[in-house]
Write a protein that holds these residues in place. Structure first.
Motif, PDB file in Angstrom:
ATOM      1  N   THR A   1      23.431  72.652  82.621  1.00 59.08           N
ATOM      2  CA  THR A   1      22.570  74.303  83.352  1.00 59.08           C
ATOM      3  C   THR A   1      22.508  74.712  84.482  1.00 59.08           C
ATOM      4  O   THR A   1      23.203  75.015  84.889  1.00 59.08           O
ATOM      5  CB  THR A   1      21.605  72.408  84.262  1.00 59.08           C
ATOM      6  OG1 THR A   1      21.622  71.794  83.081  1.00 59.08           O
ATOM      7  CG2 THR A   1      20.427  72.378  84.520  1.00 59.08           C
TER       8      THR A   1
ATOM      9  N   GLU B   1      12.017  69.710  82.098  1.00 65.25           N
ATOM     10  CA  GLU B   1      12.324  70.958  81.279  1.00 65.25           C
ATOM     11  C   GLU B   1      11.921  71.703  82.637  1.00 65.25           C
ATOM     12  O   GLU B   1      10.471  72.020  82.785  1.00 65.25           O
ATOM     13  CB  GLU B   1      12.191  71.728  79.987  1.00 65.25           C
ATOM     14  CG  GLU B   1      12.693  72.812  79.593  1.00 65.25           C
ATOM     15  CD  GLU B   1      14.026  73.055  79.129  1.00 65.25           C
ATOM     16  OE1 GLU B   1      14.664  72.432  78.692  1.00 65.25           O
ATOM     17  OE2 GLU B   1      15.239  73.892  79.761  1.00 65.25           O
TER      18      GLU B   1
ATOM     19  N   GLN C   1      17.201  74.978  85.564  1.00 65.43           N
ATOM     20  CA  GLN C   1      16.280  75.180  84.286  1.00 65.43           C
ATOM     21  C   GLN C   1      15.866  73.208  83.983  1.00 65.43           C
ATOM     22  O   GLN C   1      14.956  73.787  83.336  1.00 65.43           O
ATOM     23  CB  GLN C   1      17.658  75.017  83.015  1.00 65.43           C
ATOM     24  CG  GLN C   1      18.138  76.716  83.245  1.00 65.43           C
ATOM     25  CD  GLN C   1      18.782  76.417  82.144  1.00 65.43           C
ATOM     26  OE1 GLN C   1      19.845  76.350  81.822  1.00 65.43           O
ATOM     27  NE2 GLN C   1      18.854  77.414  81.030  1.00 65.43           N
ATOM     28  N   ARG C   2      16.923  72.690  84.259  1.00 64.44           N
ATOM     29  CA  ARG C   2      16.805  70.886  84.110  1.00 64.44           C
ATOM     30  C   ARG C   2      16.756  70.193  85.268  1.00 64.44           C
ATOM     31  O   ARG C   2      17.491  70.815  86.175  1.00 64.44           O
ATOM     32  CB  ARG C   2      16.273  70.651  82.797  1.00 64.44           C
ATOM     33  CG  ARG C   2      18.516  70.417  82.420  1.00 64.44           C
ATOM     34  CD  ARG C   2      18.355  70.189  81.480  1.00 64.44           C
ATOM     35  NE  ARG C   2      18.127  71.077  80.008  1.00 64.44           N
ATOM     36  CZ  ARG C   2      18.951  72.192  80.189  1.00 64.44           C
ATOM     37  NH1 ARG C   2      20.458  72.300  80.735  1.00 64.44           N
ATOM     38  NH2 ARG C   2      19.031  73.780  79.575  1.00 64.44           N
TER      39      ARG C   2
END
Ligand code: NAP
Ligand code: ZN
Length: 353
Positions: free
Chosen positions: A9, A39, A138-139
């Protein structure tokens, strides 16, 4: 992906207190039974991110990935997850877990968990013992019970700051029963301050903003303030002596709170939400003569955060934001230090690829 596997990530991280944030890579675990993976679409930039990236609270572990005003979409869900399905919009604020057993947790005050809430970043993950990593990412993975729903009518980017700036101001205004017929002050027109103005106005109070800058006066009025006092003007401050029912202090740096204590009514309260690095000096006389109160408040519990989001949906309240790309984060921090933000930076995470 099984519970043991992880996902590479991209994040923005501070690797030490004196270095700018930079692109970095971490591993996110797959969600466990009751967890979801989100996400991230948008993440607000709180002054607490800057305090912690630069170790101003003297407890930062590096690498530090800040960010606790997170809105995104559920992309994976554990087998026992009930509240969310894949594709749902979901939000995460300042906490991702707590003990769930202590008095505070049972009273829906997880932020005051006796065994310490697991904060979204710079905190100890109660399952793995690792340092938690936040929303400049990103997540993210969290317990579904700590994941919030965003009302459908709200713009997702402008809703992100509600997850910290929103709840941090809504909660004390509620606790101190701010409402009609009251004169309420908000010190500092920044991320928290501008949300406090919106909520105090929505609750029916007469709202007074204290700002150091004339330049924010038109905005303060547009946001809902009935009056603006330039806090550096001593004569102007004195005209309001003994007249305030409640004052919320959102200032992020050293400042003199005694001038504000003096303008409270007898037995009224000033509540700190701002968390400056250095201790504040309190004059005993400004408290004892009118038996005034100096209080504090930390974010809000999960149930109250959902209540605040639903209130914002009903009353069409969001944050006034400036959308930035993640590679602009270091400039955004410098602007935050100059109070040059109208009134919350939000990172558009689509550029972190
Ligand atoms: P921000 O956007 O930077 O706003 C802070 C405001 O304080 C500024 O806009 C400015 O308003 C005023 N200010 C700044 N420096 C000052 C100084 N030297 N003297 C007087 N006023 C000054 O920050 P934020 O994100 O709203 O966060 C504010 C504080 O709350 C931070 O310390 C943050 O860590 C803390 N916080 C606490 C909680 C909690 O749960 N208690 C949650 C989130 C954040 P004017 O330009 O109008 O004067
Ligand atoms: Zn915050």
């Amino acid at each position: 992906m099984t519970a043991e596997t992880t996902m590479k990530t991209k994040v923005y991280a501070a690797l030490s207190a004196d270095k700018p944030l930079q692109l970095f890579e971490i591993e996110r675990r797959a969600p466990r039974e009751t967890e979801v993976m989100i996400e991230i679409l948008y993440c607000g930039v709180c002054h607490s991110d800057l305090h912690q990236a630069r170790n101003e609270w003297h407890n930062t572990k590096y690498p530090c990935v800040p960010g606790h005003e997170i809105v995104g979409k559920v992309v994976q869900a554990g087998a026992q997850v009930k509240k969310f399905k894949i594709g749902d919009v979901a939000a995460i604020g300042c906490m991702v877990d707590s003990c769930g057993q202590c008095d505070a947790c049972k009273e829906n005050l997880e932020q005051h968990c006796k065994k310490t809430a697991t904060f979204t970043y710079n905190s100890k993950d109660r399952k793995t013992g690792e340092n938690t990593l936040g929303g400049y990412s990103q997540r993210i993975v969290a317990e579904e019970s700590f994941v919030l729903r965003v009302p459908e009518n709200l713009d997702l980017a402008a809703a992100a700051p509600l997850l910290c700036a929103g709840i941090t101001t809504y909660s004390p205004l509620k606790r101190f029963k701010v409402g009609k017929g009251q004169k309420v002050g908000v010190i500092g027109l920044g991320g928290l301050g501008h949300m406090a103005v919106k909520f105090a106005k929505a609750f029916g109070a007469h709202v007074v903003v204290f700002s150091r800058s004339h330049s924010k006066e038109p905005d303060a009025k547009r946001l809902g303030a009935d009056e603006v006092i330039i806090s550096t003007d001593k004569a102007e401050m004195q005209k309001h002596a003994g007249s305030f029912d409640f004052i919320l202090d959102t200032v992020a740096a050293d400042h003199d709170i005694n001038a504000y204590m003096e303008i409270l009514k007898r037995e009224a309260s000033l509540c700190l939400v701002g968390a400056p690095e250095n201790p504040l000096a309190v004059e005993a006389f400004s408290l004892i003569f009118q038996r005034r109160n100096l209080a504090g408040s930390l974010i809000g519990g999960i149930q109250e955060t959902q209540e605040m989001l639903d209130f914002c949906g009903k009353n069409k309240i969001t944050s006034d934001i400036e959308l930035i790309k993640i590679d602009e984060i270091n400039q955004a921090y410098e602007r935050l230090l100059k109070s040059d933000v109208k009134y919350r930076f939000v990172i558009d995470m689509q550029h972190l690829k």
